[in-house]
Scaffold this motif. Sequence first.
Motif, PDB file in Angstrom:
ATOM      1  N   TYR A  68     -12.259 -11.288  -2.908  1.00  0.00           N
ATOM      2  CA  TYR A  68     -13.113 -10.517  -3.815  1.00  0.00           C
ATOM      3  C   TYR A  68     -12.902  -9.016  -3.713  1.00  0.00           C
ATOM      4  O   TYR A  68     -13.554  -8.246  -4.414  1.00  0.00           O
ATOM      5  CB  TYR A  68     -14.590 -10.836  -3.539  1.00  0.00           C
ATOM      6  N   LYS A  69     -11.974  -8.538  -2.848  1.00  0.00           N
ATOM      7  CA  LYS A  69     -11.878  -7.099  -2.598  1.00  0.00           C
ATOM      8  C   LYS A  69     -10.491  -6.569  -2.934  1.00  0.00           C
ATOM      9  O   LYS A  69      -9.471  -7.183  -2.600  1.00  0.00           O
ATOM     10  CB  LYS A  69     -12.212  -6.811  -1.127  1.00  0.00           C
ATOM     11  N   LEU A  70     -10.472  -5.413  -3.589  1.00  0.00           N
ATOM     12  CA  LEU A  70      -9.225  -4.741  -3.943  1.00  0.00           C
ATOM     13  C   LEU A  70      -8.901  -3.687  -2.891  1.00  0.00           C
ATOM     14  O   LEU A  70      -9.736  -2.857  -2.540  1.00  0.00           O
ATOM     15  CB  LEU A  70      -9.352  -4.064  -5.316  1.00  0.00           C
ATOM     16  N   ASN A 108       7.469  -5.436 -10.376  1.00  0.00           N
ATOM     17  CA  ASN A 108       6.200  -5.652  -9.668  1.00  0.00           C
ATOM     18  C   ASN A 108       5.513  -4.370  -9.230  1.00  0.00           C
ATOM     19  O   ASN A 108       4.414  -4.414  -8.676  1.00  0.00           O
ATOM     20  CB  ASN A 108       6.442  -6.509  -8.426  1.00  0.00           C
ATOM     21  N   GLU A 109       6.127  -3.217  -9.496  1.00  0.00           N
ATOM     22  CA  GLU A 109       5.602  -1.964  -8.961  1.00  0.00           C
ATOM     23  C   GLU A 109       4.164  -1.695  -9.397  1.00  0.00           C
ATOM     24  O   GLU A 109       3.353  -1.185  -8.616  1.00  0.00           O
ATOM     25  CB  GLU A 109       6.489  -0.795  -9.403  1.00  0.00           C
ATOM     26  N   GLU A 110       3.824  -2.047 -10.618  1.00  0.00           N
ATOM     27  CA  GLU A 110       2.494  -1.731 -11.143  1.00  0.00           C
ATOM     28  C   GLU A 110       1.562  -2.940 -11.122  1.00  0.00           C
ATOM     29  O   GLU A 110       0.409  -2.839 -11.529  1.00  0.00           O
ATOM     30  CB  GLU A 110       2.614  -1.207 -12.584  1.00  0.00           C
ATOM     31  N   LYS A 111       2.041  -4.045 -10.637  1.00  0.00           N
ATOM     32  CA  LYS A 111       1.221  -5.244 -10.608  1.00  0.00           C
ATOM     33  C   LYS A 111       0.236  -5.212  -9.432  1.00  0.00           C
ATOM     34  O   LYS A 111       0.429  -4.489  -8.452  1.00  0.00           O
ATOM     35  CB  LYS A 111       2.100  -6.492 -10.485  1.00  0.00           C
ATOM     36  N   ILE A 112      -0.817  -6.020  -9.547  1.00  0.00           N
ATOM     37  CA  ILE A 112      -1.747  -6.219  -8.436  1.00  0.00           C
ATOM     38  C   ILE A 112      -1.334  -7.497  -7.719  1.00  0.00           C
ATOM     39  O   ILE A 112      -1.306  -8.576  -8.326  1.00  0.00           O
ATOM     40  CB  ILE A 112      -3.203  -6.325  -8.922  1.00  0.00           C
ATOM     41  N   LEU A 113      -0.960  -7.372  -6.446  1.00  0.00           N
ATOM     42  CA  LEU A 113      -0.572  -8.531  -5.639  1.00  0.00           C
ATOM     43  C   LEU A 113      -1.849  -9.221  -5.148  1.00  0.00           C
ATOM     44  O   LEU A 113      -2.693  -8.595  -4.502  1.00  0.00           O
ATOM     45  CB  LEU A 113       0.283  -8.081  -4.453  1.00  0.00           C
TER      46      LEU A 113
END
Length: 426
Positions: free
Chosen positions: A33-35, A60-65
């Motif tokens: 649940y946490k970024l 993938n540089e701008e993606k959220i892993l």
Amino acid sequence: MSTNPPIATTEEYNPQVPPILPHEKVYSIQVGYKLFRLSGLSLSSDAPSYFTKFFEQPDNEEKILFFDRNPLIFEKIYNHLQGYSININNDFEFVHLWSDCFYFGLKRLQKILSEQDLFANIGNQTFRIPQSLINIPGNSPNFFTINYDRLLIDNLNLIESKNMLRPPPQTPPTVNNRSSELFHDLLEFSKGNNLIVRNDDHRQLLIREARYYRFLELEQRLIKHRLSPFGEIILNINDISRKGLLNPSTKEQEMALMYCRPFIKEQHRELIFQIDAKDFDQSELKIVLNKKTKLPTVKITNKACHKLQQVFKDHISEVLIDDKSLIFLVGFTNSTTFINGKEMNPNWVNELLGIDNPTTDDTSNKKKRKIDDQSNTTDDSDKGDIIEINLSRSLWKLVSRGHLARLHAVTLEGFTCSSDTKIDFL
């Protein structure tokens, strides 16, 4: 609030971080649940890893892993990547962090964790086990290091062989059938608190626990021993390890067996060993005086015989063995003897044997032949020439000349009838 000390690496900290990812760029990782947002500098500080391999790909540089893992555990990893030392509160937190850091490929964190204290649950109580105990010669490998090594190997094998999307579930070492109170006392003793040992029974319980966890160096420190005024080491026969024995004698020079407790940094000393009737039956150890052969011997049978053979097997090959018994020539020079509660005079053996001019104890072939004669005489109908004294407590030296061995009495307590006399033994 936890008072546990923070985890810190023992190697010198290197502030230089390789430019695996652009240091100034910020990357996003969602854990449950946490970024979490981390700089390329932080991610590159423990690399290569799952994170750097993902974000190194241009798409993938701008993606959220995203990871569907516990963000409270990842907080520890987050702090580690930012350069902070981290604090672990309990056994489950340690194992979960251990598991995740291997899954994410954080090799520097792996090394830090492998060098730090371990956690275990003993009797429903969590303990932090210091490296100063578990990682020294004699105490390693042990119950805990074997468990954690297996956890590590199993984790890696499963993740790599099955290409798992998440680490397999792991539980910390748990021992439900042992006492948490005794383990607490064991840790206290390992820190130098010798007063934690309340009595001989408590000491034996702690020794049993040390053996269970395979803390062999700690077991040797727990074993009751003392030094005589002349520097000999005095131990119970049950506490002697064959690894600590040294025979300095030659065929020309007779010397007492030497001993040093295994894994303990101390010099070898002449060994005096104690045999107690509370450990063996009183009839298993007898002084036998034969008036015909003029020889004093000691006959050891049954459990006591087995124990001496087990401990001294490399040093008593020439001792007469009759079925389940050992027969040693025995010397009494400078010994102290109590029989039926009475202290005997220094020359009591020679007086009973009718020896006017006693000679120095030796292990010559002539005397060895006489032992054979004595062994036969004990079965004769004429018992008047044989005097037997049961020993309830005794202190001995094993004296050798090459492979020839005899016993030398230090202090004896025995009886030809019942006796309640107590003397100051170990």
